[in-house]
Design an enzyme around this catalytic site. Structure first.
Site, mmCIF file in Angstrom:
data_model
loop_
_atom_site.group_PDB
_atom_site.id
_atom_site.type_symbol
_atom_site.label_atom_id
_atom_site.label_comp_id
_atom_site.label_asym_id
_atom_site.label_seq_id
_atom_site.Cartn_x
_atom_site.Cartn_y
_atom_site.Cartn_z
ATOM 1 N N GLU A 84 0.845 -1.213 -0.056
ATOM 2 C CA GLU A 84 -0.103 0.068 -0.026
ATOM 3 C C GLU A 84 0.938 1.281 0.157
ATOM 4 O O GLU A 84 0.682 2.380 0.744
ATOM 5 C CB GLU A 84 -0.851 -0.017 0.854
ATOM 6 C CG GLU A 84 -1.947 -1.224 1.078
ATOM 7 C CD GLU A 84 -2.647 -1.313 2.388
ATOM 8 O OE1 GLU A 84 -2.599 -0.454 3.292
ATOM 9 O OE2 GLU A 84 -3.433 -2.350 2.579
ATOM 10 N N GLU A 129 -6.594 -10.578 -1.400
ATOM 11 C CA GLU A 129 -7.336 -9.923 -0.309
ATOM 12 C C GLU A 129 -8.895 -10.056 -0.787
ATOM 13 O O GLU A 129 -9.414 -9.121 -0.321
ATOM 14 C CB GLU A 129 -7.000 -8.910 0.468
ATOM 15 C CG GLU A 129 -5.373 -8.936 0.731
ATOM 16 C CD GLU A 129 -4.979 -7.734 1.505
ATOM 17 O OE1 GLU A 129 -5.748 -6.659 1.979
ATOM 18 O OE2 GLU A 129 -3.681 -7.510 1.686
HETATM 19 O O1 9MR Z 1 -7.883 -7.851 8.184
HETATM 20 C C1 9MR Z 1 -6.955 -7.029 9.049
HETATM 21 C C2 9MR Z 1 -7.531 -6.588 10.163
HETATM 22 O O2 9MR Z 1 -7.903 -7.861 11.344
HETATM 23 C C3 9MR Z 1 -6.417 -5.711 11.029
HETATM 24 O O3 9MR Z 1 -7.092 -5.254 12.154
HETATM 25 C C4 9MR Z 1 -5.938 -4.515 10.064
HETATM 26 C C5 9MR Z 1 -4.830 -3.821 10.630
HETATM 27 O O4 9MR Z 1 -3.687 -4.502 10.619
HETATM 28 O O5 9MR Z 1 -5.476 -5.210 8.813
HETATM 29 C C6 9MR Z 1 -6.421 -6.031 8.125
HETATM 30 O O6 9MR Z 1 -5.852 -6.404 6.871
HETATM 31 C C7 9MR Z 1 -5.655 -5.447 5.914
HETATM 32 C C8 9MR Z 1 -4.339 -6.075 5.304
HETATM 33 O O7 9MR Z 1 -3.021 -6.375 6.262
HETATM 34 C C9 9MR Z 1 -3.628 -5.077 4.214
HETATM 35 N N1 9MR Z 1 -4.813 -4.695 3.247
HETATM 36 C C10 9MR Z 1 -6.081 -4.221 3.883
HETATM 37 C C11 9MR Z 1 -6.552 -5.155 5.041
HETATM 38 C C12 9MR Z 1 -7.833 -4.913 5.343
HETATM 39 O O8 9MR Z 1 -7.552 -3.807 6.329
#
Ligand code: 9MR
Length: 369
Positions: free
Chosen positions: A155, A259
Site C-alpha cells: 500500500e 485479499e
Molecule cells: O484484516 C486485517 C485486520 O484484522 C487488521 O485489524 C488490519 C490492521 O492490521 O488489517 C487487516 O488486513 C489488511 C491487510 O493487512 C492489508 N490490506 C487491507 C486489509 C484490510 O484492512
C-alpha cells in the site's frame, strides 16, 4: 481379495476421493491457480474441528491475516514474537499448503517503536535503512524456503498514482523500495517477491504500480509481480479491473488476487477502497442484514463473484493465486470496518461454515473450463 477385486477397489476409492477433491475450491481450481485464505490467530492455534477441516480441504495455500505484521512480530527493539507465525508455517507444512508472507514494509501497523527514538526524535535515513533491513533479514530469513511469496511493500501508492507519504518515504526517500526488495531477495533468494495494494482497478494506480515494478527491475531488483488486494464492492468497475490484470500480465508480472472480499453493506459516504483510516460511527440504518442476508442480496453477490471468477479464469495464465481475506463471514474485518458493529457477508463461507451458492457455481465453472 484377488488382484482384480483389489484393483477395482483402488479405482473406486481413488475415484471417490478425486470427486471429493474436485468438489472443493482447491480441487476444482487445481492446475489453474491456487485458492487461498487469510487465517487469524484462533484459526491457527485452536480452530473448531469444522473450521480446521474447512481450512484444510478448501484451500491449497494460507496467509496470515495479521500475525506476520511488524507490530506483532517485532514488539520492541531486539525482541521478536514468532509464536503465531511459526505455528502458521508449521500448519501449512502439515496440510501440504503453500504459505504466503504478508507483509514486510507497510506504513500501517508498524512496530510501536519504529521511526523514532525514545526521546521522540525521528530516525535518521541510515537508521531507518538499518532497521528495515534488519526486520526483513530476521523475518524472511527465519522462514527461508518455507514462504512461497512475500508482499514486500504494501500500500505505498495513493489512488491518484503518486507515492504515499509514509514514514519510509519521508525518512529514506524513494529508494526504500529498492532497499526492501533487495533485502528480501538476499534473505531468501527462492521466494517470490510482490508489490501489494488495494483499488488496483483505478487506472492511475495501475499505471503507477507498473512503472514502479519497471523502475525496480531496472535497478536489478527481483519483483515477480503485483498483488491486487481486491476488497471489491458492487460498484467496482470490473472492466477496469480486468484491464489491470491484462496490463500487469503484459508487463511480465505474475498477478495474485491477495485479499478478496465483497461487502454487501452500503458505504456511509464515498467508497474508500481499503483505506484503513476510514472510520464512521455506527448507524442502524446502514446495517440492513443484521438478522440474515436477503435472498436478493445473496443472488446479487453470487452473480458478482461469478463475474469475478470468469475474469480470473480468462487470465489464469497470469494469475497464480486467488486468496479470500478470511474464511467465513463471521471472521471478516468488514464486520467492523469502516463502521464497527455491523453484520457483513463478504466471504465464500457463511457463519455456519457452509459454502455460499456462488461457491458451488464456481466449482462447476472451474470444472467446465
Ligand atoms: O484484516 C486485517 C485486520 O484484522 C487488521 O485489524 C488490519 C490492521 O492490521 O488489517 C487487516 O488486513 C489488511 C491487510 O493487512 C492489508 N490490506 C487491507 C486489509 C484490510 O484492512
Amino acid at each position: 481379495m484377488n488382484k482384480l477385486t483389489s484393483a477395482l477397489c483402488c479405482v473406486t476409492l481413488s475415484t471417490l476421493s478425486l470427486s471429493a477433491q474436485t468438489n472443493t475450491l482447491r480441487g476444482a481450481f487445481a492446475g489453474k491457480f491456487s485458492i487461498g485464505a487469510a487465517v487469524n490467530v484462533t484459526q491457527v492455534h485452536s480452530p473448531s474441528p469444522a473450521m480446521e477441516k474447512l481450512i484444510r480441504t478448501q484451500f491449497d495455500c494460507l496467509v496470515a491475516e495479521n500475525c506476520m505484521k511488524g507490530e506483532v512480530i517485532s514488539p520492541a527493539e531486539g525482541q521478536w514474537n514468532f509464536r503465531d507465525a511459526d505455528r502458521l508455517v508449521e500448519l501449512c507444512q502439515k496440510n501440504k499448503q503453500d504459505c504466503y508472507g504478508h507483509c514486510l514494509v507497510w506504513h500501517s501497523q508498524p512496530p510501536t517503536w519504529f521511526f523514532h527514538h525514545s526521546d521522540g526524535t525521528r530516525w535518521t535515513r541510515d537508521e531507518a535503512i538499518h532497521y528495515m533491513r534488519n526486520h526483513i533479514q530476521n523475518v524472511v530469513g527465519r522462514y527461508k524456503g518455507r514462504i512461497k511469496a512475500w508482499d514486500v511493500v504494501n500500500e505505498a501508492l495513493n489512488d491518484n498514482g503518486t507515492l504515499r507519504l509514509t514514514p519510509w518515504l519521508e525518512i529514506i526517500g524513494e529508494d526504500y523500495f529498492e532497499i526492501a526488495f533487495k533485502a528480501a531477495h538476499a534473505a531468501d533468494p527462492e521466494a517470490q517477491l510482490f508489490y501489494n495494494d488495494f483499488s488496483m482497478h483505478l487506472p492511475a494506480k495501475r499505471d503507477a504500480a507498473i512503472q514502479l515494478v519497471k523502475r525496480l527491475r531496472a535497478k536489478g531488483c527481483r519483483v515477480d509481480g503485483v498483488g491486487m488486494q481486491s476488497h471489491v464492492s458492487f460498484d467496482t468497475d470490473l472492466v477496469e479491473y480486468e484491464k489491470t490484470i491484462q496490463a500487469l500480465a503484459d508487463a511480465g508480472c505474475k498477478v495474485m488476487i491477495t485479499e478478496l472480499d465483497l461487502s454487501v453493506l452500503p458505504w456511509p459516504e464515498g467508497n474508500q477502497g481499503a483505506n484503513i483510516d476510514a472510520n464512521f460511527a455506527y448507524q442502524e440504518s446502514l446495517n440492513p442484514f443484521k438478522n440474515g442476508i436477503s435472498k436478493d442480496m445473496q443472488r446479487k453477490q453470487d452473480a458478482f463473484y461469478e463475474r469475478l471468477f470468469d475474469i480470473y479464469l480468462r487470465h489464469a495464465d497470469a494469475i497464480t493465486r486467488v486468496n479470500f481475506w478470511g474464511v467465513s463471514d463471521a471472521d471478516s474485518w468488514k464486520n467492523d470496518w469502516p463502521m464497527p458493529g455491523r453484520t457483513d457477508y463478504p466471504l465464500a463461507f457463511d457463519r455456519k461454515l457452509q459454502p455460499k451458492p456462488f461457491v458451488k457455481a464456481l466449482i462447476k465453472k472451474a470444472k467446465m473450463n
